[in-house]
Enzyme design. Structure first.
Site, mmCIF file in Angstrom:
data_model
loop_
_atom_site.group_PDB
_atom_site.id
_atom_site.type_symbol
_atom_site.label_atom_id
_atom_site.label_comp_id
_atom_site.label_asym_id
_atom_site.label_seq_id
_atom_site.Cartn_x
_atom_site.Cartn_y
_atom_site.Cartn_z
ATOM 1 N N LYS A 126 0.845 -1.189 0.000
ATOM 2 C CA LYS A 126 0.000 0.000 0.000
ATOM 3 C C LYS A 126 0.881 1.240 0.000
ATOM 4 O O LYS A 126 1.752 1.399 0.875
ATOM 5 C CB LYS A 126 -0.846 0.028 1.268
ATOM 6 C CG LYS A 126 -2.276 -0.383 1.044
ATOM 7 C CD LYS A 126 -3.014 -0.165 2.349
ATOM 8 C CE LYS A 126 -4.480 -0.362 2.161
ATOM 9 N NZ LYS A 126 -5.180 -0.175 3.438
HETATM 10 C C1 E4P Z 1 -8.449 0.464 3.200
HETATM 11 O O1 E4P Z 1 -7.610 -0.226 2.665
HETATM 12 C C2 E4P Z 1 -8.344 1.036 4.546
HETATM 13 O O2 E4P Z 1 -7.678 0.129 5.380
HETATM 14 C C3 E4P Z 1 -9.675 1.287 5.196
HETATM 15 O O3 E4P Z 1 -10.755 0.914 4.375
HETATM 16 C C4 E4P Z 1 -9.816 2.610 5.844
HETATM 17 O O4 E4P Z 1 -11.079 2.686 6.426
HETATM 18 P P1 E4P Z 1 -11.479 3.703 7.581
HETATM 19 O O5 E4P Z 1 -11.884 4.978 6.941
HETATM 20 O O6 E4P Z 1 -12.625 3.034 8.245
HETATM 21 O O7 E4P Z 1 -10.282 3.831 8.473
#
Ligand code: E4P
Length: 218
Positions: free
Chosen positions: A83
């Site tokens: 990521k």
């Molecule tokens: C995506 O890869 C993220 O880990 C995640 O969906 C972030 O979500 P949040 O806004 O609930 O932290």
């Protein structure tokens, strides 16, 4: 449509894996910190449970730092996806890593223009955070719809991971638009199984069956 689970919790991953409904996992520094375990060890354990893509996020902000970290994270298992945050430095890192055969997932994406840039440099996955847009009072459904139009209009290889999902309706919206993947929190996955009429209906069937058995006996 593929389902990923958005968690670093081993029990939650195992439970959904046993149900046969998940195709991958997304983690981030916040999700890993909630588990309180050594992150590399935790990611190793996740990769032992799931064969599909497991996203692990870099912490560095400079391209060189991200690339260095990504190469190390990629050694954890063949299904690790890196990521990378949607910044100029991040986009440079995506180009380098994809050319080395390391898959990337561009994260913290909030606009159609960011989707277009990440797709252009050949990210394997792009994660628009629709829940955070909604929290901000923005139209997350419209953003997603336009993003899917952009991706489908060209021959981009990137797959869209609909991220930051807040509720079961978000999953339906993502599916209606033909999004490739939704990364779904455990609590939302659980809700997707349930409908009050299923429980009510099941109870009525069993009660009637019992009634029939008693009638036949008497
Ligand atoms: C995506 O890869 C993220 O880990 C995640 O969906 C972030 O979500 P949040 O806004 O609930 O932290």
């Amino acid at each position: 449509m593929k389902f990923f689970i958005d968690t670093a919790n081993l029990e939650q991953i195992k439970e959904m894996q046993d149900l046969g409904i998940i195709d991958g996992v997304t983690t981030n520094p916040t999700l890993l910190s909630k588990e309180g375990a050594e992150p590399i060890e935790q990611l190793k354990k996740i990769c032992e449970i799931v064969d599909g893509p497991v996203s692990a996020e870099v912490i560095g902000l400079k391209t060189e730092e991200m690339v260095k970290e990504a190469r190390e994270l990629a050694k954890i298992a063949p299904n690790i996806v890196i990521k990378i945050p949607m910044t100029k430095e991040g986009i440079k890192a995506v180009k380098i890593l994809e050319s080395e055969g390391i898959k990337t997932n561009v994260t913290l994406v909030f606009s159609q223009n960011q989707i277009l840039i990440a797709a252009k440099v050949g990210a394997s996955y792009i994660s628009p955070f629709i829940g955070r847009l909604m929290d901000n009072g923005q139209d997350e459904i419209d953003m997603l719809w336009e993003s899917m139009q952009i991706i489908n209009a060209y021959d981009f290889k990137s797959e869209i991971i609909v991220a930051s999902i807040r509720n079961a309706r978000h999953v339906i919206e993502a599916a209606k638009m033909g999004a490739h993947i939704a990364t779904i929190p455990f609590a939302v996955l659980e809700k997707m199984f349930v409908h009050p009429n299923t429980e009510k209906g099941l109870k009525a069937f069993l009660d009637d069956w019992e009634k029939l058995k008693n009638q036949l006996k008497s």
